[in-house]
Design a protein around this motif. Structure first.
Motif, PDB file in Angstrom:
ATOM      1  N   ASP A 189     -43.382 -46.856 -68.932  1.00 28.76           N
ATOM      2  CA  ASP A 189     -44.131 -46.380 -67.769  1.00 28.76           C
ATOM      3  C   ASP A 189     -43.982 -44.874 -67.609  1.00 28.76           C
ATOM      4  N   LEU A 190     -42.764 -44.387 -67.827  1.00 21.49           N
ATOM      5  CA  LEU A 190     -42.509 -42.954 -67.657  1.00 21.49           C
ATOM      6  C   LEU A 190     -43.263 -42.142 -68.699  1.00 21.49           C
ATOM      7  N   ALA A 191     -43.290 -42.619 -69.942  1.00 24.26           N
ATOM      8  CA  ALA A 191     -44.019 -41.908 -70.997  1.00 24.26           C
ATOM      9  C   ALA A 191     -45.512 -41.860 -70.689  1.00 24.26           C
ATOM     10  N   ILE A 192     -46.072 -42.968 -70.208  1.00 20.47           N
ATOM     11  CA  ILE A 192     -47.493 -42.994 -69.859  1.00 20.47           C
ATOM     12  C   ILE A 192     -47.767 -42.060 -68.682  1.00 20.47           C
ATOM     13  N   TYR A 193     -46.863 -42.054 -67.697  1.00 19.69           N
ATOM     14  CA  TYR A 193     -47.024 -41.162 -66.545  1.00 19.69           C
ATOM     15  C   TYR A 193     -47.001 -39.698 -66.982  1.00 19.69           C
ATOM     16  N   LEU A 194     -46.063 -39.322 -67.837  1.00 17.44           N
ATOM     17  CA  LEU A 194     -45.986 -37.931 -68.296  1.00 17.44           C
ATOM     18  C   LEU A 194     -47.237 -37.539 -69.076  1.00 17.44           C
ATOM     19  N   LEU A 195     -47.800 -38.496 -69.823  1.00 17.07           N
ATOM     20  CA  LEU A 195     -49.028 -38.204 -70.558  1.00 17.07           C
ATOM     21  C   LEU A 195     -50.199 -37.992 -69.604  1.00 17.07           C
ATOM     22  N   ASN A 196     -50.328 -38.875 -68.615  1.00 15.59           N
ATOM     23  CA  ASN A 196     -51.472 -38.807 -67.713  1.00 15.59           C
ATOM     24  C   ASN A 196     -51.346 -37.704 -66.670  1.00 15.59           C
ATOM     25  N   ASP A 197     -50.126 -37.463 -66.193  1.00 14.38           N
ATOM     26  CA  ASP A 197     -49.939 -36.467 -65.137  1.00 14.38           C
ATOM     27  C   ASP A 197     -49.658 -35.069 -65.695  1.00 14.38           C
ATOM     28  N   GLY A 198     -48.743 -34.989 -66.651  1.00 11.57           N
ATOM     29  CA  GLY A 198     -48.366 -33.692 -67.196  1.00 11.57           C
ATOM     30  C   GLY A 198     -49.056 -33.337 -68.490  1.00 11.57           C
ATOM     31  N   HIS A 199     -49.754 -34.330 -69.064  1.00  8.30           N
ATOM     32  CA  HIS A 199     -50.459 -34.146 -70.332  1.00  8.30           C
ATOM     33  C   HIS A 199     -49.493 -33.736 -71.445  1.00  8.30           C
ATOM     34  N   VAL A 200     -48.329 -34.410 -71.450  1.00  2.00           N
ATOM     35  CA  VAL A 200     -47.329 -34.244 -72.503  1.00  2.00           C
ATOM     36  C   VAL A 200     -47.053 -35.622 -73.105  1.00  2.00           C
ATOM     37  N   SER A 237     -33.060 -43.092 -67.192  1.00  2.00           N
ATOM     38  CA  SER A 237     -33.096 -44.261 -66.303  1.00  2.00           C
ATOM     39  C   SER A 237     -32.997 -43.885 -64.822  1.00  2.00           C
ATOM     40  N   SER A 238     -32.560 -42.673 -64.501  1.00  2.00           N
ATOM     41  CA  SER A 238     -32.473 -42.273 -63.091  1.00  2.00           C
ATOM     42  C   SER A 238     -33.851 -42.233 -62.436  1.00  2.00           C
ATOM     43  N   TYR A 239     -34.923 -42.210 -63.246  1.00  2.00           N
ATOM     44  CA  TYR A 239     -36.275 -42.201 -62.703  1.00  2.00           C
ATOM     45  C   TYR A 239     -36.879 -43.596 -62.568  1.00  2.00           C
ATOM     46  N   PHE A 240     -36.179 -44.616 -63.084  1.00  2.00           N
ATOM     47  CA  PHE A 240     -36.692 -45.981 -62.955  1.00  2.00           C
ATOM     48  C   PHE A 240     -36.611 -46.404 -61.491  1.00  2.00           C
ATOM     49  N   GLY A 241     -37.654 -47.060 -61.019  1.00  2.00           N
ATOM     50  CA  GLY A 241     -37.703 -47.482 -59.623  1.00  2.00           C
ATOM     51  C   GLY A 241     -38.386 -46.482 -58.713  1.00  2.00           C
ATOM     52  N   LYS A 242     -38.612 -45.280 -59.207  1.00  2.00           N
ATOM     53  CA  LYS A 242     -39.325 -44.285 -58.398  1.00  2.00           C
ATOM     54  C   LYS A 242     -40.831 -44.494 -58.536  1.00  2.00           C
ATOM     55  N   ALA A 243     -41.582 -43.912 -57.585  1.00  2.00           N
ATOM     56  CA  ALA A 243     -43.024 -44.126 -57.553  1.00  2.00           C
ATOM     57  C   ALA A 243     -43.768 -42.827 -57.820  1.00  2.00           C
ATOM     58  N   THR A 244     -44.915 -42.958 -58.461  1.00  2.00           N
ATOM     59  CA  THR A 244     -45.803 -41.827 -58.696  1.00  2.00           C
ATOM     60  C   THR A 244     -46.521 -41.471 -57.397  1.00  2.00           C
ATOM     61  N   PRO A 245     -47.161 -40.304 -57.347  1.00  3.46           N
ATOM     62  CA  PRO A 245     -47.929 -39.957 -56.136  1.00  3.46           C
ATOM     63  C   PRO A 245     -48.999 -40.999 -55.803  1.00  3.46           C
ATOM     64  N   GLU A 246     -49.467 -41.737 -56.804  1.00  2.00           N
ATOM     65  CA  GLU A 246     -50.471 -42.781 -56.573  1.00  2.00           C
ATOM     66  C   GLU A 246     -49.851 -44.111 -56.139  1.00  2.00           C
ATOM     67  N   GLY A 247     -48.520 -44.156 -56.098  1.00  2.00           N
ATOM     68  CA  GLY A 247     -47.843 -45.361 -55.638  1.00  2.00           C
ATOM     69  C   GLY A 247     -47.411 -46.319 -56.728  1.00  2.00           C
ATOM     70  N   GLN A 248     -47.625 -45.977 -58.004  1.00  3.62           N
ATOM     71  CA  GLN A 248     -47.206 -46.867 -59.093  1.00  3.62           C
ATOM     72  C   GLN A 248     -45.713 -46.692 -59.348  1.00  3.62           C
ATOM     73  N   VAL A 249     -44.994 -47.798 -59.396  1.00  3.20           N
ATOM     74  CA  VAL A 249     -43.554 -47.744 -59.619  1.00  3.20           C
ATOM     75  C   VAL A 249     -43.255 -47.591 -61.110  1.00  3.20           C
ATOM     76  N   ILE A 250     -42.355 -46.671 -61.432  1.00  2.66           N
ATOM     77  CA  ILE A 250     -41.907 -46.481 -62.810  1.00  2.66           C
ATOM     78  C   ILE A 250     -40.837 -47.524 -63.100  1.00  2.66           C
ATOM     79  N   GLU A 251     -41.216 -48.564 -63.848  1.00  5.39           N
ATOM     80  CA  GLU A 251     -40.278 -49.659 -64.114  1.00  5.39           C
ATOM     81  C   GLU A 251     -39.380 -49.384 -65.309  1.00  5.39           C
ATOM     82  N   ASN A 252     -39.865 -48.597 -66.267  1.00 11.31           N
ATOM     83  CA  ASN A 252     -39.125 -48.417 -67.512  1.00 11.31           C
ATOM     84  C   ASN A 252     -39.576 -47.135 -68.205  1.00 11.31           C
TER      85      ASN A 252
END
Length: 407
Positions: A356-367, A338-353
């Motif tokens: 969102d974080l799982a989708i970001y890790l898949l798209n950015d880190g491919h994990v 949860s410490s990452y909730f509220g932070k933004a990706t380099p593209e400006g999308q806010v990680i709400e939950n």
């Protein structure tokens, strides 16, 4: 398609199926496969599947079964000799006395759980689910038109629900309790003392039954595995679930089983007779060989899982903001993120939950990981450690890099 169009397109389907959520572990694996199909190097930590091959002696037994003519319908509750071998396993490993009539073999432990829930729960009955929990528990209860009620274990107690929490939650409408040990997704293992206290509560409430999911029994890093049914005062209230997918690396064989008092086993057999009938003849012969071969292959896998767990924990603890207890079994880590909730990706999308974080890790880190909300813990991610060491090292290197980009 808009939400209104979505509703119109599915309006002819039953309320039951429209209310049912897709398994998020399967859903994330599907997204990972789609990305991989585009040529992306995806590392999947989303599936709860051993990366080991089924032991050769089990494969050989399956081949022999075909040659020996095991190609016909099987008895609904399973071959008598397999049920007898499962009863022997319960005596050997768990000091539990069951007869073959107490055992029903199904097409995976998931079907065993569904059979039990459907056989016990009436519309409106309350089902207490220890949370975090395996993704399908809540949805199976909803299919049975029961009312799922989550009892949440704290991070400080390794995510384990206490006997006191259980006692406070039981009402006259409570029909069933569901939990797993070792736990998917947390890896927590209930001790003898903890289960003894839970057994005392259950014994004081004879209208309550318990589904004890022990599919990860052999993947245990603390030594003793304790079955709730070992406590004599509640044995008839407990339905013990197990199978071959984890301990024998037999996920694709789809074979599990339950043990319960005769009336419940008969009800589950009746339910199964109208849905699938008896499970695959070849898989049953393979399962019989697995039991007859002992635990050597399982114990070898456990040592690999222990090493991987320690490797992953070392890497997780180097990543700022991730908090996780040490799993005592299974093959997952379940960090609080949860410490990452509220932070933004380099593209400006806010990680709400966590989703969102799982989708970001898949798209950015491919994990590929899985949103903890699917397990009743929306502040967490589940990450499987059932992968080769080099894959795990690379996966957590990518996760660390991706998380460092969030601001």
């Amino acid at each position: 398609m808009s939400n209104a169009a979505d509703t119109l397109a599915t309006s002819f389907l039953s309320d039951r199926i429209n209310a049912l959520e897709e398994s998020q572990t399967i859903g994330m694996a599907k997204k990972a496969r789609e990305l991989a199909a585009k040529g992306v190097d995806v590392i999947s930590l989303s599936f709860g599947e051993p990366d080991f091959q089924t032991p050769q002696y089990v494969k050989d037994a399956a081949k022999k079964a075909i040659d020996d003519g095991y190609t016909f319908y099987t008895p609904v509750p399973g071959y008598p000799e397999l049920r007898a071998a499962i009863a022997e396993k319960f005596k050997r490993d768990n000091n539990l006395d069951y007869k073959p009539e107490n055992i029903v073999v199904s097409t995976g432990a998931k079907q065993s759980i569904a059979n039990a829930v459907m056989s016990l729960v009436n519309p409106g009955d309350e089902v207490l689910i220890f949370s975090p929990y395996w993704v399908s528990y809540e949805e199976i209860v909803k299919l049975a038109e029961g009312t799922p009620i989550k009892l949440v274990g704290t991070l400080e107690n390794d995510y384990k629900v206490t006997a006191e929490q259980l006692e406070e939650a039981i009402t006259p409408r409570t029909k069933l309790v569901m939990y797993s040990s070792p736990c998917n997704p947390t890896g927590s293992v209930f001790s003898r003392e903890e289960l003894a206290a839970i057994a005392e509560v259950v014994a004081r409430n004879p209208h309550v039954h318990v589904i004890a999911d022990e599919i990860y029994e052999y993947i245990n890093f603390v030594g003793e595995h304790v079955s709730l049914a070992q406590f004599a005062e509640v044995k008839d209230q407990v339905i013990t679930i197990n199978g071959f997918s984890k301990g024998y690396a037999m996920t694709g064989w789809r074979i599990g089983y339950l043990a319960a008092r005769k009336e419940i086993a008969a009800a589950c057999e009746k339910m199964q007779s109208q849905i699938t009938s008896g499970t695959c003849s070849i898989a049953q012969r393979a399962a019989l060989a697995a039991l007859q071969g002992g635990r050597t292959s399982a114990d070898e896998m456990v040592e690999a899982y222990r090493r991987r767990r320690d490797l992953v924990l070392e890497m997780v603890r180097e990543i700022p903001g991730l908090k996780t207890p040490t799993p005592s079994g299974a093959f997952y880590v379940f960090p609080e993120v949860s410490s990452y909730f509220g932070k933004a990706t380099p593209e400006g999308q806010v990680i709400e939950n966590a989703c969102d974080l799982a989708i970001y890790l898949l798209n950015d880190g491919h994990v590929a990981t899985v949103d903890g909300g699917a397990f009743g813990a929306p502040q967490c991610l589940r990450m499987s450690t059932a992968a080769a060491d080099e894959k795990l090292r690379e996966a957590f290197r990518r996760i660390k890099v991706s998380l460092a980009k969030l601001a």
